[in-house]
Design a protein around this motif. Structure first.
Motif: not given
Length: 404
Positions: A3, A201-211
């Protein structure tokens, strides 16, 4: 189918053609106009469509198929349907998280089979899973087991083929790309937290793409996630917390061969290539407004209306000093249809703004009231509805795009 707040400093803005064979777009032409910043990333600016600017597309007056039952304990009695997809042969695969199963139905609504089940073995799902179901390359079907950090693959007949371990670990699988790559979001940190005080508060969300093998391909960066009201103790630990009723989040979806991600705090959607490159920014104007104290109090009154008097009084006392967010959500959801349009749902509404593949506003479409949309095909809409008793139904509605 279920996010990196970027601060861009615009040094110079200039109108440009979207392509050499397209006429230039200006504000006088109506939405959209296209603007390019100095970094070379196109920013598509759109006016808010007038309320009557409906696309000439028609949704059927009634669902062509409605699967669900009030009682009986059969496979069509659902609990917590999280997603559904329609296969090329017309079968519908439903992610029923309440029973940790994939339930499959023929085009006439009859039960075709049940896959998976609750457990820790291959092809089984933990509680509250699966949350997503989608087609997988080779006529297969995939569904994630979030708490086990894996993706289960079934063939078209429901035979479990293999599980893919997800390198991202415990993360939300947001969507699946047509080539088998996996879009995920996982908590990375906190945004806006204040120790020793009360705040949002808003927890940081890391967005990724996996193979397809579950290994990391690229990161789209960190975005602020679900907005919480937290009370911190002096030592910095969270003493109590509550999801804010008007809180913002970051949402996203696969958009053709891109991944669209948008923070609900502002009407701006960023489109990334699967290698992590930002390739397009889509914006739409409009003031979302801000919730009032009276609205927030009214929400909690309704939320706790069925509690016994003493419990209701205590519950209302606990949220009495919850701060207000500074704005409503700019939008609610993002989806992409099978033809490459991006659909963005208005906040607390059945109205969706439809963008073309370049991010230009095409018009508005009103969905059936109360339908939670999972998938938009070329000529259908698949979603979940609930009746007045809260009974869940998975429904298929016709979509006639006509000449539009």
């Amino acid at each position: 189918m279920k996010s990196i707040r970027l601060a861009l400093t615009l040094l110079a803005l200039a109108l440009f053609n979207l392509a050499s064979n397209h006429a230039s777009a200006t504000l006088l032409d109506g939405p959209p106009s296209a603007i390019q910043d100095t970094t070379g990333i196109p920013i598509i600016e759109n006016r808010r469509p007038p309320p009557d600017s409906r696309l000439p597309w028609r949704i059927s007056a009634e669902p062509s198929l409605s699967i669900g039952s009030v009682a009986g304990g059969g496979p069509d009695q659902f609990h917590w349907v999280m997603d559904a997809t329609r296969l090329p042969d017309g079968r519908i695969v439903i992610a029923n998280a309440g029973s940790s199963e994939l339930r499959v139905f023929y085009p006439d609504g009859s039960h075709a089979g049940t896959w998976g089940g609750r457990g820790e073995g291959p092809g089984e799902f933990a509680s509250d899973a699966p949350t997503v179901v989608a087609r997988w390359p080779g006529d297969s079907i995939a569904a994630p087991n979030r708490w086990a950090g894996r993706l289960s693959i079934f063939d078209k007949d429901g035979n479990h083929g293999r599980d893919v371990h997800l390198e991202a670990g415990i993360s939300n699988v947001v969507d699946l790309l047509a080539d088998g790559r996996i879009v995920t979001g996982g908590i990375a940190g906190m945004h806006g937290g204040m120790t020793g005080s009360t705040g949002l508060v808003r927890p940081d969300v890391e967005w990724k793409v996996l193979g397809p093998d579950g290994k990391l391909d690229a990161s789209f960066g960190e975005y602020p996630g679900t907005e919480w009201w937290a009370v911190f103790a002096r030592g910095g630990q969270i003493e109590s917390s509550q999801v804010h009723p008007f809180g913002r989040n970051t949402v996203g979806a696969v958009w053709g061969d891109l991944v669209a991600i948008g923070d609900q705090a502002v009407y701006e959607i960023k489109a990334f290539a699967t290698d992590g490159r930002l390739v397009r920014i889509v914006r739409r104007d409009g003031d979302p407004g801000s919730p009032t104290r009276a609205e927030q109090d009214s929400y909690w009154e309704r939320r706790y209306a069925d509690l016994p008097d003493d419990r209701r009084a205590n519950a209302l006392r606990e949220v009495r000093h919850m701060p207000l967010v500074d704005s409503y959500r700019a939008f609610s959801r993002i989806l992409s249809d099978r033809l490459g349009h991006l659909w963005v749902r208005e906040r607390r509404s059945s109205i969706w703004t439809v963008f073309d593949q370049e991010g230009r506003v095409q018009g508005l479409v009103e969905m059936p009231s109360g339908l939670g949309v999972f998938e938009i095909g070329e000529d259908y809409i698949l979603g979940r509805a609930r009746d007045e008793l809260g009974v869940e139904y998975v429904q298929l509605w016709g979509l006639d795009r006509g000449a539009g």
